[in-house]
Design an enzyme around this catalytic site. Structure first.
Site, PDB file in Angstrom:
ATOM      1  N   CYS A   1      -1.667   9.229   3.500  1.00  0.00           N
ATOM      2  CA  CYS A   1      -1.577   8.895   2.118  1.00  0.00           C
ATOM      3  C   CYS A   1      -2.986   9.635   1.475  1.00  0.00           C
ATOM      4  CB  CYS A   1      -1.318   7.467   2.069  1.00  0.00           C
ATOM      5  SG  CYS A   1      -2.847   6.651   2.919  1.00  0.00           S
TER       6      CYS A   1
ATOM      7  N   GLU B   1       1.011  -1.160  -0.127  1.00  0.00           N
ATOM      8  CA  GLU B   1      -0.049  -0.070  -0.089  1.00  0.00           C
ATOM      9  C   GLU B   1       1.058   1.307  -0.020  1.00  0.00           C
ATOM     10  OE1 GLU B   1      -3.366  -0.672   2.644  1.00  0.00           O
ATOM     11  OE2 GLU B   1      -2.656  -2.635   2.962  1.00  0.00           O
TER      12      GLU B   1
END
Ligand code: NAD
Length: 518
Positions: free
Chosen positions: A322, A288
Site C-alpha cells: 500500500c 486501512e
C-alpha cells in the site's frame, strides 16, 4: 514488558552463510511438512470443515500446491460470530497480564521459528527472502508492541480530583471483532490486527484473505500452542464477499478491523453503518485502505540516493505494498539526469522465483493482479512513453516485469489509480511548489517522501504534503512498528495508526466509575 523497552526485531543478514543455510533448511521443512496440507477452520474451539474446499497455488510456480482450505458460507460465518459472542464475557474479564503473557509467549515462539513462517511467505505470496523476513519481523513487533501498549492502557488514567469522591476511568473491551486482513502482509497485518483486538480483551472471528490462508493457519496453530483459549479466536476461510460480508453484517459484531482495498473498505463502511435487527450498538470500523504514493525529487538532492530509494519503493515485493512508490514527481532541472540514472538500473532487475537465494523480484499474487498490471501497462503506453518494460520472466507463474512510464500527466489514470504492481509513472514539474501540489492531487493520503537538501522545502513539505506517513530523504516504504506508526489520510482509511501509541484504544471503550466517599 514496558512499552519503553520495546525494540524492533532485527532483520536477518542473509549475506551470512549460516543464515542462508538456516533459511534453506526452513524452505525445505515447509515444503516437506506444510505445503499441501488441508487446513481446518475453527469455530467455538472446534475444528470445522466446509461442504467445499478451495486450493492455494504458488504465484511463482503454479504447479506447486500450497494448501487446501475450507470454503465456508454465510451460515458458518454467522455461527462463528455467535460463538465469539458467547466466549466474550469470560475472556473480556481475564487479567490483562494473563492476556499479555499469552502474546509475549507467541512473539517468542514466532521468533524461534521465524524462518519457517518466512519460508511459507516465499511460497504462498511470492515474497523474496528479505521481504518475507521483514513481514515476520513486523509480526513479532506487533505482538510485543500491542502487549506493551495494553499494559500502559490498563494503568490508572488521570481524572480530576473532586472532594468526597473516588473517581476512576478504565478501558474495557468492546465485544466481537470481525478481523479482515489482506494478502500482501499476510502474517504481519493479519497477526497484528488479530492480536490487538484479543489483547484488549475482545473475542474475534478472523478471516484471512483467500490468497493467503496457509500462513494464517500456521500462526493459529502457534497461538494454540502458546495457550490461547481456542474459543476466543475463531478462524474461517472462504470468499470475502460471502464469509467476510456475513461477519460485517452480523448484529453481534461490535467492530470491524479491515485492511484492504478502497472499494471493499467503502462497502464495509456503508454496511457497518446499517443497524441490523437485534443490534444494540453502532459498529466501530477501523479501515486501512489503498494508496497512490509519491516520491518528490527536488532539484537540490542526492540524486543517486533518490534513484535507489525510488527503485526500492516501487519494485520491492513487485509494487504490491500500500506504501509502494508509484509516482516519481521530479523537478524539471534534474528530470533527465534522474531518468538516465533510473532506467538502466530498472532494466537490469531480473525476475526469479522468490524462494531462490538472491532473487529479489518475483511474481504478482494472482491472475487478477496480472491482468490489472497488464491493463495499466496498456494505459501507460497511451498516456506516456514506456522507458522500461518487458524482459525475460520465469515460466509457470504470474510474472510482470518492472515498468517505467515517462511524461505522465498529473491527472492521468496512471497517476491517479492504485495499480498495485511494478509500474512507475514519472511526472515532470516546473518547481518544488508544483511538485507539492501534484503530490497532493489524489484521493489517497497514505505515504510519501521528499528528496531535498533545501531546508525551506523540507519544512514546507512537512506542513503540506498531506499523507499519514511522510519521509524525508528516504524511501516511502518500510515503516517500522513503534518508530513509524502507520496509516493514511483521506481514502487511505480511517486515519488509524497501526504500530502507534493510540492503536489499542480503537478496540476499547472507557468506563468512568465514581464512588462517593466520606
Ligand atoms: P481486498 O479489499 O480485495 O481484500 C481485503 C480483505 O477483504 C480480504 O480478506 C478479502 O477476502 C476481504 N473481502 C473482500 N470482499 C469483501 C466483502 N464484500 N466483505 C468483507 N470482506 C471482504 O484487498 P487485497 O487485494 O487483499 O489487498 C490489497 C489492498 O490492500 C490494496 O488496496 C492495498 O493498498 C491495501 N492495503 C492497505 C494497507 C494499509 O495499511 N493502509 C496495508 C496493506 C494493504
Amino acid at each position: 514488558m514496558q512499552l519503553s523497552d520495546f525494540r524492533n526485531e532485527p532483520f536477518t543478514d542473509f549475506s551470512q552463510p549460516e543464515n542462508q543455510q538456516a533459511f534453506e533448511a526452513a524452505l525445505s521443512k515447509v515444503r516437506e511438512e506444510y505445503l499441501g496440507r488441508t487446513w481446518p477452520c475453527w469455530i467455538g474451539g472446534q475444528e470445522v470443515s466446509g461442504k467445499k474446499t478451495f486450493e492455494g497455488r504458488d504465484p511463482g510456480d503454479q504447479s506447486r500446491h500450497i494448501g487446501t482450505y475450507q470454503e465456508l458460507g454465510a451460515a458458518e460465518a454467522n455461527r462463528a460470530v455467535e460463538q465469539a459472542y458467547e466466549a466474550f464475557p469470560e475472556w473480556s474479564r481475564t487479567d490483562v497480564q494473563y492476556r499479555v503473557d499469552v502474546f509475549m509467549r507467541a512473539a517468542q515462539a514466532l521468533r524461534e521459528r521465524k524462518h519457517e513462517f518466512s519460508a511459507m511467505l516465499c511460497y504462498e505470496v511470492g515474497k523474496s527472502w528479505a521481504e518475507a523476513d521483514g513481514d515476520t519481523a513486523e509480526a513479532i513487533d506487533f505482538l510485543e508492541y500491542y502487549a506493551g501498549q495494553m499494559l500502559e492502557t490498563a494503568q490508572p488514567q488521570m481524572v480530576t480530583p473532586v472532594a468526597g469522591e473516588h473517581n476512576r476511568m478504565t478501558y474495557i473491551p468492546i465485544g466481537v471483532g470481525a478481523i479482515i486482513p489482506p494478502w500482501n502482509f499476510p502474517l504481519a497485518i493479519m497477526a497484528g490486527m488479530t492480536a490487538a483486538a484479543l489483547i484488549a480483551g475482545n473475542t474475534v472471528v478472523l478471516k484471512p484473505a483467500e490468497q493467503s490462508p496457509a500462513v494464517a493457519a500456521m500462526w493459529l496453530e502457534l497461538m494454540h500452542e502458546v495457550g490461547l483459549p481456542k474459543n476466543v479466536l475463531n478462524f474461517v476461510t472462504g470468499p470475502g464477499e460471502v464469509v467476510g460480508a456475513a461477519m460485517v453484517k452480523h448484529p453481534r459484531t461490535r467492530f470491524i478491523s479491515f485492511t484492504g482495498s478502497r472499494q471493499v473498505g467503502l462497502w464495509i463502511h456503508e454496511q457497518s453503518a446499517k443497524v441490523q435487527k437485534g443490534q444494540q450498538w453502532m459498529k466501530r470500523l477501523v479501515a486501512e485502505m489503498g494508496g497512490k504514493d509519491s516520491m518528490l525529487i527536488d532539484a537540490e538532492c542526492d540524486l543517486d540516493a533518490a534513484v535507489d530509494a525510488v527503485i526500492a519503493a516501487a519494485y520491492g515485493f513487485q509494487g504490491q505494498k500500500c506504501s509502494a512508490c508509484s509516482r516519481a514527481i521530479v523537478h524539471q532541472d534534474v528530470y533527465d539526469a534522474f531518468k538516465d540514472k533510473l532506467v538502466p538500473k530498472v532494466a537490469a532487475i531480473k525476475a526469479g522465483h522468490p524462494a531462490e537465494y538472491g532473487s529479489n523480484f518475483g511474481p504478482v499474487i494472482d491472475p487478477d493482479a496480472l491482468k490489472k498490471s497488464n491493463d495499466y501497462i496498456k494505459i501507460g503506453k497511451k498516456e506516456g512513453k514506456m522507458l522500461v518494460g518487458g524482459g525475460d520472466a520465469p515460466d509457470g507463474g504470474h510474472y510482470v516485469m518492472p515498468h517505467v512510464f515517462d511524461g505522465i500527466a498529473p491527472d492521468a489514470k496512471l497517476a491517479q489509480d492504485e495499480v498495485f504492481g511494478p509500474v512507475l509513472a514519472l511526472i515532470k514539474v516546473k518547481d518544488f511548489e508544483e511538485g507539492l501540489q501534484v503530490a497532493n492531487n489524489t484521493d489517497y493520503g497514505l505515504t510519501g517522501s521528499v528528496f531535498t537538501d533545501n531546508e525551506e522545502h523540507k519544512k514546507e513539505a512537512m506542513d503540506r504534503f498531506h499523507v499519514g506517513n511522510f519521509y524525508i530523504n528516504r524511501k516511502c516504504t518500510g515503516a517500522l512498528v513503534g518508530a513509524h506508526p502507520f496509516g493514511g489520510f483521506n481514502m487511505s482509511g480511517t486515519d488509524s495508526k497501526a504500530g502507534g501509541p493510540d492503536y489499542m484504544l480503537q478496540f476499547l471503550q472507557a468506563k468512568t466509575i465514581s464512588e462517593k466517599v466520606n
